[in-house]
Write a protein that holds these residues in place. Structure first.
Motif, PDB file in Angstrom:
ATOM      1  N   ALA A   1       0.833  -1.203   0.000  1.00 42.08           N
ATOM      2  CA  ALA A   1       0.000   0.000   0.000  1.00 42.08           C
ATOM      3  C   ALA A   1       0.866   1.251   0.000  1.00 42.08           C
ATOM      4  O   ALA A   1       0.603   2.211  -0.743  1.00 42.08           O
ATOM      5  N   THR A   2       1.930   1.241   0.832  1.00 44.56           N
ATOM      6  CA  THR A   2       2.815   2.408   0.882  1.00 44.56           C
ATOM      7  C   THR A   2       3.429   2.664  -0.486  1.00 44.56           C
ATOM      8  O   THR A   2       3.496   3.806  -0.941  1.00 44.56           O
ATOM      9  N   LEU A   3       3.875   1.582  -1.149  1.00 42.37           N
ATOM     10  CA  LEU A   3       4.474   1.740  -2.472  1.00 42.37           C
ATOM     11  C   LEU A   3       3.481   2.399  -3.427  1.00 42.37           C
ATOM     12  O   LEU A   3       3.835   3.333  -4.161  1.00 42.37           O
ATOM     13  N   LEU A   4       2.230   1.918  -3.398  1.00 40.52           N
ATOM     14  CA  LEU A   4       1.224   2.473  -4.312  1.00 40.52           C
ATOM     15  C   LEU A   4       0.962   3.947  -3.989  1.00 40.52           C
ATOM     16  O   LEU A   4       0.853   4.778  -4.886  1.00 40.52           O
ATOM     17  N   VAL A   5       0.881   4.263  -2.674  1.00 37.64           N
ATOM     18  CA  VAL A   5       0.651   5.659  -2.283  1.00 37.64           C
ATOM     19  C   VAL A   5       1.809   6.531  -2.765  1.00 37.64           C
ATOM     20  O   VAL A   5       1.600   7.609  -3.335  1.00 37.64           O
ATOM     21  N   PHE A   6       3.038   6.027  -2.586  1.00 37.06           N
ATOM     22  CA  PHE A   6       4.201   6.792  -3.037  1.00 37.06           C
ATOM     23  C   PHE A   6       4.163   6.985  -4.547  1.00 37.06           C
ATOM     24  O   PHE A   6       4.480   8.053  -5.057  1.00 37.06           O
ATOM     25  N   TRP A   7       3.760   5.926  -5.252  1.00 35.80           N
ATOM     26  CA  TRP A   7       3.677   6.010  -6.708  1.00 35.80           C
ATOM     27  C   TRP A   7       2.720   7.134  -7.098  1.00 35.80           C
ATOM     28  O   TRP A   7       2.941   7.863  -8.065  1.00 35.80           O
ATOM     29  N   GLU A   8       1.651   7.293  -6.324  1.00 37.98           N
ATOM     30  CA  GLU A   8       0.693   8.349  -6.637  1.00 37.98           C
ATOM     31  C   GLU A   8       1.229   9.727  -6.224  1.00 37.98           C
ATOM     32  O   GLU A   8       1.113  10.703  -6.962  1.00 37.98           O
ATOM     33  N   LEU A   9       1.824   9.783  -5.016  1.00 32.12           N
ATOM     34  CA  LEU A   9       2.153  11.098  -4.445  1.00 32.12           C
ATOM     35  C   LEU A   9       3.461  11.690  -4.961  1.00 32.12           C
ATOM     36  O   LEU A   9       3.543  12.898  -5.172  1.00 32.12           O
ATOM     37  N   MET A  10       4.487  10.846  -5.150  1.00 31.56           N
ATOM     38  CA  MET A  10       5.788  11.384  -5.556  1.00 31.56           C
ATOM     39  C   MET A  10       5.709  12.236  -6.822  1.00 31.56           C
ATOM     40  O   MET A  10       6.237  13.345  -6.853  1.00 31.56           O
ATOM     41  N   PRO A  11       5.062  11.748  -7.896  1.00 30.43           N
ATOM     42  CA  PRO A  11       4.986  12.595  -9.088  1.00 30.43           C
ATOM     43  C   PRO A  11       4.072  13.804  -8.877  1.00 30.43           C
ATOM     44  O   PRO A  11       4.341  14.890  -9.382  1.00 30.43           O
ATOM     45  N   ARG A  12       2.983  13.612  -8.108  1.00 29.22           N
ATOM     46  CA  ARG A  12       2.035  14.711  -7.904  1.00 29.22           C
ATOM     47  C   ARG A  12       2.681  15.886  -7.184  1.00 29.22           C
ATOM     48  O   ARG A  12       2.400  17.037  -7.479  1.00 29.22           O
ATOM     49  N   THR A  13       3.540  15.556  -6.199  1.00 27.50           N
ATOM     50  CA  THR A  13       4.178  16.620  -5.435  1.00 27.50           C
ATOM     51  C   THR A  13       5.457  17.095  -6.107  1.00 27.50           C
ATOM     52  O   THR A  13       6.204  17.878  -5.546  1.00 27.50           O
ATOM     53  N   LYS A  14       5.719  16.573  -7.312  1.00 27.81           N
ATOM     54  CA  LYS A  14       6.872  16.994  -8.123  1.00 27.81           C
ATOM     55  C   LYS A  14       8.210  16.639  -7.474  1.00 27.81           C
ATOM     56  O   LYS A  14       9.229  17.237  -7.805  1.00 27.81           O
ATOM     57  N   ILE A  15       8.193  15.712  -6.520  1.00 30.42           N
ATOM     58  CA  ILE A  15       9.476  15.257  -5.972  1.00 30.42           C
ATOM     59  C   ILE A  15      10.210  14.464  -7.049  1.00 30.42           C
ATOM     60  O   ILE A  15      11.419  14.559  -7.205  1.00 30.42           O
ATOM     61  N   VAL A  16       9.427  13.662  -7.789  1.00 24.40           N
ATOM     62  CA  VAL A  16       9.979  12.929  -8.920  1.00 24.40           C
ATOM     63  C   VAL A  16       9.311  13.492 -10.171  1.00 24.40           C
ATOM     64  O   VAL A  16       8.091  13.642 -10.190  1.00 24.40           O
ATOM     65  N   PRO A  17      10.097  13.827 -11.218  1.00 31.00           N
ATOM     66  CA  PRO A  17       9.463  14.376 -12.423  1.00 31.00           C
ATOM     67  C   PRO A  17       8.510  13.370 -13.058  1.00 31.00           C
ATOM     68  O   PRO A  17       8.750  12.164 -13.007  1.00 31.00           O
ATOM     69  N   GLU A  18       7.420  13.879 -13.626  1.00 30.72           N
ATOM     70  CA  GLU A  18       6.421  13.021 -14.270  1.00 30.72           C
ATOM     71  C   GLU A  18       7.041  12.159 -15.362  1.00 30.72           C
ATOM     72  O   GLU A  18       6.561  11.075 -15.660  1.00 30.72           O
ATOM     73  N   LEU A  19       8.109  12.649 -15.964  1.00 30.76           N
ATOM     74  CA  LEU A  19       8.746  11.910 -17.054  1.00 30.76           C
ATOM     75  C   LEU A  19       9.340  10.596 -16.534  1.00 30.76           C
ATOM     76  O   LEU A  19       9.282   9.571 -17.193  1.00 30.76           O
ATOM     77  N   PHE A  20       9.920  10.642 -15.317  1.00 22.16           N
ATOM     78  CA  PHE A  20      10.525   9.441 -14.754  1.00 22.16           C
ATOM     79  C   PHE A  20       9.458   8.481 -14.232  1.00 22.16           C
ATOM     80  O   PHE A  20       9.581   7.282 -14.356  1.00 22.16           O
ATOM     81  N   LEU A  21       8.455   9.052 -13.600  1.00 19.51           N
ATOM     82  CA  LEU A  21       7.443   8.220 -12.965  1.00 19.51           C
ATOM     83  C   LEU A  21       6.100   8.954 -12.997  1.00 19.51           C
ATOM     84  O   LEU A  21       5.856   9.812 -12.167  1.00 19.51           O
ATOM     85  N   PRO A  22       5.233   8.614 -13.942  1.00 21.53           N
ATOM     86  CA  PRO A  22       3.915   9.230 -13.964  1.00 21.53           C
ATOM     87  C   PRO A  22       3.060   8.651 -12.835  1.00 21.53           C
ATOM     88  O   PRO A  22       3.270   7.492 -12.463  1.00 21.53           O
TER      89      PRO A  22
END
Lengths: 271, 250
Positions: A17-38
């Motif tokens: 669950a944490t992984l899925l939440v991170f997958w959603e939040l990291m790109p949304r908060t621009k910590i990871v660029p959308e290009l690397f991980l949408p």
């Protein structure tokens, strides 16, 4: 104890669950660029809107996997049984095959595409070879774990050779064969996907590569997600089948430890 | 069969394979453009090894393999020991590793390319990534192969932690550790090859993929033979050490 850790299985779901939440939040908060991980939602949205294309690609991939699996498992289990069961072949050929296993089979793929073209045939041939070696080696190893006492007992009670084979050897080798099928299936899926990614014109692996070259990350991840689900689903199904058939054989045994997993997957699946 | 007979039979079989490869295209049973005769391939291999471009590719590939290996093995070993020694962590992660084994790692290649670009770093990162899992698995297996009785005996004779480590763990684990190194090298090599074949400007994998696309079969087969021989030789060398180490181990 001041702090009680949750049960391991709960913990596993929590991690997922944490992984899925991170997958959603990291790109949304621009910590990871959308290009690397949408983000997950974007990936799923794309998967839904392009579902026709993805389902069609899945069809191609599954067809290739099915045929390759037939070859890999059929030949692998047969040759493994022969190699493991017949002492002459065992001494003569098994060491040769396990030496050959060190060769990265992926380097043969350009030969297959040159011979068979970029269509399904080259993928089937490659994935078939890719799955064959581990299935054969694991079957050969498994056949040898059959307790010789069983055969001895049958023989001393006057069983003929054919009875020994049908009543003792075959039932005793079912676990090995099932492990071989699971291993072969997983490997042919990997082989087909790798082959499709390298050179092809159809299939899920092809979608990964095509969308990567045009930097369309959400569509790349949609394809990645599909492959992940496909291989995990196959593993769950195969394992379920194994458990069902083997309930009477493994009853009361300790859960498998790493060593046994390694043996069940002889060096597993590179790539 | 005696040992000599086995070796002789194997040599005969090898001779048959070599003869078939040479004669089928020569006698016109298969198209020499699809399967060039072995002698042509070997001549080509000799020529290729003399070319600066090929030599450079070999060095690049070798460097990638070595660096990726040096990252993946310590990392995987540390996690593997943790899984084997700590029951709670082990219970959580061991079943997960099952699934990881059945997932094609290559689908993550696009991520590595997006993040690292196409170059040395990307190949090393991908190869290390695809190798780490098998190292975790075999390292855990190596730790578990230490017999609990041996540790108990050592402890009851008053061995310190350090002594238990060097006198019990290391000797019991040595053969399995060598096996770990051997298997991780197979994975590592495959990882580098896939990464180079998938997207690269240099390296042997890149050359092989190119030769295949341009239908240069002699070059392609020469490259395949070269890689296969290197992989088999390394594997056999470590296997030899393994068998030396396990003779005194019950």
């Amino acid at each position: 104890m001041p702090l009680r850790w949750p049960a391991p299985s709960t913990m596993r779901w929590l991690i997922l669950a944490t992984l899925l939440v991170f997958w959603e939040l990291m790109p949304r908060t621009k910590i990871v660029p959308e290009l690397f991980l949408p983000s997950l939602s974007k990936t799923l949205a794309v998967l839904y809107s392009d579902r026709l294309e993805y389902v069609e690609a899945l069809g191609v991939t599954l067809y290739e996997v099915a045929i390759a699996m037939l070859f890999a498992c059929g030949a692998g289990i047969l040759m493994g049984a022969l190699g493991g069961g017949v002492a002459l072949l065992r001494n003569l050929l098994l060491p040769v095959f396990s030496s050959l296993y060190a060769v990265p089979i992926v380097i043969l793929y350009p030969i297959f595409t040159a011979w068979l073209g970029v269509g399904s045939e080259s993928k089937i041939a490659f994935a078939g070879v890719y799955g064959f070696f581990p299935v054969m080696l694991s079957t050969a190893a498994g056949i040898r774990t059959i307790d010789p006492q069983y055969v001895l007992a049958a023989r001393s009670m006057g069983a003929t050779l054919s009875q020994q084979i049908t009543r003792v050897v075959i039932p005793a080798s079912i676990p090995t064969v099932l492990t071989g099928l699971r291993l072969g299936g997983a490997l042919t899926i990997i082989g087909v996907v790798v082959a499709e990614m390298l050179t092809s014109a159809a299939g899920i692996g092809y979608l990964v590569t095509r969308y990567r070259t045009i930097l369309d990350s959400p569509r790349v991840f949609a394809a990645i997600l599909m492959i992940l689900v496909l291989s995990v689903m196959f593993d769950v199904l195969a394992r379920g089948l194994e458990r069902r058939t083997l309930a009477w054989q493994t009853a009361g045994r300790r859960p498998r430890r790493s060593r046994e997993i390694m043996q069940a997957v002889p060096a597993g699946a590179p790539a | 069969m005696t040992r000599t007979q086995i070796i002789l039979t194997r040599l005969v079989l090898l001779g048959l394979v070599v003869a078939t490869w040479e004669l089928l295209p020569r006698l016109g049973f298969v198209n020499p453009r699809l399967l060039p005769p072995l002698s042509d391939v070997l001549t080509m291999l000799g020529q290729l090894l003399g070319r600066a471009q090929v030599q450079e590719a070999i060095w690049v590939t070798a460097a990638e393999v070595i660096v990726a290996f040096m990252i993946a093995v310590p990392l995987g070993a540390a996690i593997g020991v943790l899984i084997a020694e700590n029951d709670y962590v082990g219970d959580i992660f061991r079943p997960m590793l099952f699934y990881v084994f059945s997932i094609p790692k290559s689908i993550f290649l696009p991520m590595f390319i997006l993040i690292f670009g196409i170059g040395f770093g990307q190949k090393v990162a991908y190869a290390a990534f695809s190798t780490t899992f098998v190292v975790i698995m075999s390292a855990a297996a190596a730790v578990e192969s230490v017999k609990a009785d041996h540790i108990l005996v050592a402890r009851s004779y008053g061995a310190t932690r350090g002594q238990i480590l060097t006198r019990v763990y290391v000797p019991s684990m040595l053969p399995v550790l060598l096996e770990t190194l051997r298997i991780s090298m197979i994975f590592n090599f495959t990882g580098v090859m896939i990464a180079e074949m998938y997207a690269s400007r240099t390296g042997i994998g890149h050359l092989i993929a190119n030769w295949g696309e341009n239908f240069q079969m002699r070059q392609l087969f020469a490259g395949v033979i070269l890689l296969a021989v290197v992989a088999i030789l390394f594997n056999e060398a470590v296997r030899y050490l393994e068998s030396r180490c396990s003779t005194w181990r019950a």
